[in-house]
Design an enzyme around this catalytic site. Structure first.
Site, PDB file in Angstrom:
ATOM      1  N   ARG A 162     -11.677  -8.684   9.277  1.00 17.61           N
ATOM      2  CA  ARG A 162     -11.102  -9.969   8.818  1.00 17.61           C
ATOM      3  C   ARG A 162     -10.707 -10.825  10.021  1.00 17.61           C
ATOM      4  NH1 ARG A 162      -7.681  -6.713   4.170  1.00 17.61           N
ATOM      5  NH2 ARG A 162      -9.258  -6.941   2.561  1.00 17.61           N
ATOM      6  N   ASP A 194      -9.146  -4.801   8.450  1.00 14.61           N
ATOM      7  CA  ASP A 194      -8.310  -5.897   8.990  1.00 14.61           C
ATOM      8  C   ASP A 194      -8.961  -6.473  10.254  1.00 14.61           C
ATOM      9  OD1 ASP A 194      -5.900  -5.062   7.203  1.00 14.61           O
ATOM     10  OD2 ASP A 194      -6.500  -3.255   8.264  1.00 14.61           O
ATOM     11  N   HIS A 247      -2.668   0.378   8.488  1.00 19.26           N
ATOM     12  CA  HIS A 247      -3.445  -0.496   7.589  1.00 19.26           C
ATOM     13  C   HIS A 247      -2.447  -0.894   6.496  1.00 19.26           C
ATOM     14  CE1 HIS A 247      -6.383  -2.264   4.997  1.00 19.26           C
ATOM     15  NE2 HIS A 247      -6.227  -1.353   4.056  1.00 19.26           N
ATOM     16  N   ARG A 258       0.841  -1.208   0.000  1.00 21.37           N
ATOM     17  CA  ARG A 258       0.000   0.000   0.000  1.00 21.37           C
ATOM     18  C   ARG A 258       0.871   1.251   0.000  1.00 21.37           C
ATOM     19  NH1 ARG A 258      -2.051  -3.902   3.193  1.00 21.37           N
ATOM     20  NH2 ARG A 258      -4.247  -4.515   3.030  1.00 21.37           N
TER      21      ARG A 258
END
Ligand SMILES: NC(=O)C1=CN([C@@H]2O[C@H](COP(=O)(O)OP(=O)(O)OC[C@H]3O[C@@H](n4cnc5c(N)ncnc54)[C@H](O)[C@@H]3O)[C@@H](O)[C@H]2O)C=CC1
Ligand SMILES: CC(=O)C(=O)O
Length: 303
Positions: free
Chosen positions: A151, A148, A175, A88
């Site tokens: 998840r 996250d 993140h 990212r």
């Protein structure tokens, strides 16, 4: 639904359209304005999404950047996405420029607006947006490790055979690759998660890796992730418009660390109303500080 609860979504790609779709199905906004540098994309998304208007009162239309700047909630999803194997943070050069132009184009921004950054790297872009937007810092927030954390809770819920919403556990920090799980405070009904027999021999590192790698895995298989963030970002919009004050792990400025990263924070009509200093053990504290240091290093290049 508020009478005038206007949401703007800047970036009408997969993530922007999925967030719009999820907001429409929740029926919490009076209107969604879609903005993009590609006018055909906006027209196509608006036509497609408007087909859902028989079962939702949320109107959808294309708009200018100036109009978007006057919304109650402005969601920013514009910019490049990761290619396979890309991190990212490798998006920062491209998405810094995009963010600069998006925020510049919306000025002067409604002083009461809440800006929700979703584009990656979300923590760094949230930090930069807080400096550029011209509205109070607590009104500029990133979706951070909410995805996250979802998840993680879904995975833990499968192991424990309870609902994900009954699990209290957070992924914190960036993140991105330096994220970590706050295991020491994870619990179900006040009972420490790691004291459950199902977790007696759990490989915590393997669980953390699985969570951190999930985006890479999805991107490898289908090129992008958008359903998870679509549902979660829509729930954050809902939380703001309805002043729900839910505590979510979001990209917020953490005074003690001098940077923006994900920490549990109370979100409501006024934006971030409180950042909660979650108890961490020594190893988790070190990982939080390491995550902050790596983000600060990137942010320093864009001051
Ligand atoms: N924070 C999170 O949890 C997640 C973040 N993302 C991020 O969301 C971003 C968007 O991803 P996708 O929608 O899949 O990409 P996409 O390529 O489908 O859409 C991006 C859109 O941004 C538009 N755009 C580019 N520059 C613009 C500008 N200056 N003004 C307005 N629009 C502009 C493009 O025309 C395109 O329509 C990426 O940075 C991705 O990494 C994706 C999933 C989860
Ligand atoms: C792309 C991204 O940031 C994610 O799915 O976590």
């Amino acid at each position: 639904m508020g009478k005038n609860s206007k949401v703007a979504i800047v970036g009408a790609g997969s993530v922007g359209a999925t967030i719009a779709y999820a907001i429409m199905l929740r029926d919490v906004a009076s209107e969604i304005m879609m903005v993009d540098v590609a006018p055909e994309v906006v027209r196509g998304q608006v036509l497609d999404l408007s087909d859902a208007n028989m079962i939702t009162s949320t109107k959808i239309r294309g708009a200018t950047s100036k109009e978007a700047g006057q919304a109650d909630v402005i969601v920013i999803t514009a910019g490049a996405k990761q290619r396979e194997g890309e991190t990212r943070t490798q998006l920062i050069d491209r998405n810094y420029k995009v963010l600069h132009s998006v925020i510049g184009g919306m000025q002067p921004i409604n002083q009461e607006a809440i800006i929700l950054i979703v584009s990656n790297p979300v923590d760094v872009l949230t930090h930069i947006a807080q400096q550029l937007a011209g509205i109070p810092k607590n009104q500029v927030v990133g979706s951070g490790t909410f995805l996250d954390t979802s998840r993680l809770r879904v995975l833990l819920a499968q192991k424990l055979q309870v609902s994900a919403s009954s699990i209290h556990a957070f992924v914190l920090g960036e993140h991105g690759d330096s994220q970590f799980v706050a295991w020491s405070s994870a619990s179900v009904a006040g009972k420490p998660l790691l004291s459950f027999p199902e977790f007696k021999d759990a490989d915590k590192n393997a669980i953390e890796k699985e969570i951190a790698n999930k985006a890479y895995e999805i991107i490898k298989m289908k090129g992008a992730t958008y359903y998870g963030i679509g549902a979660l970002a829509a729930s954050l919009v809902d939380c703001i418009l309805l002043d729900k004050r839910e505590v979510r792990p979001l990209s917020v400025y953490v005074e003690s660390l001098g940077t923006v990263l994900s920490a549990p924070a109370k979100l409501g009509y006024d934006g971030i109303e409180r950042v909660i200093d979650i108890p961490l053990d020594k190893e988790e504290r070190t990982r939080l500080e390491d995550s902050a240091a790596s983000l600060k290093e990137i942010c320093a290049k864009y001051q």
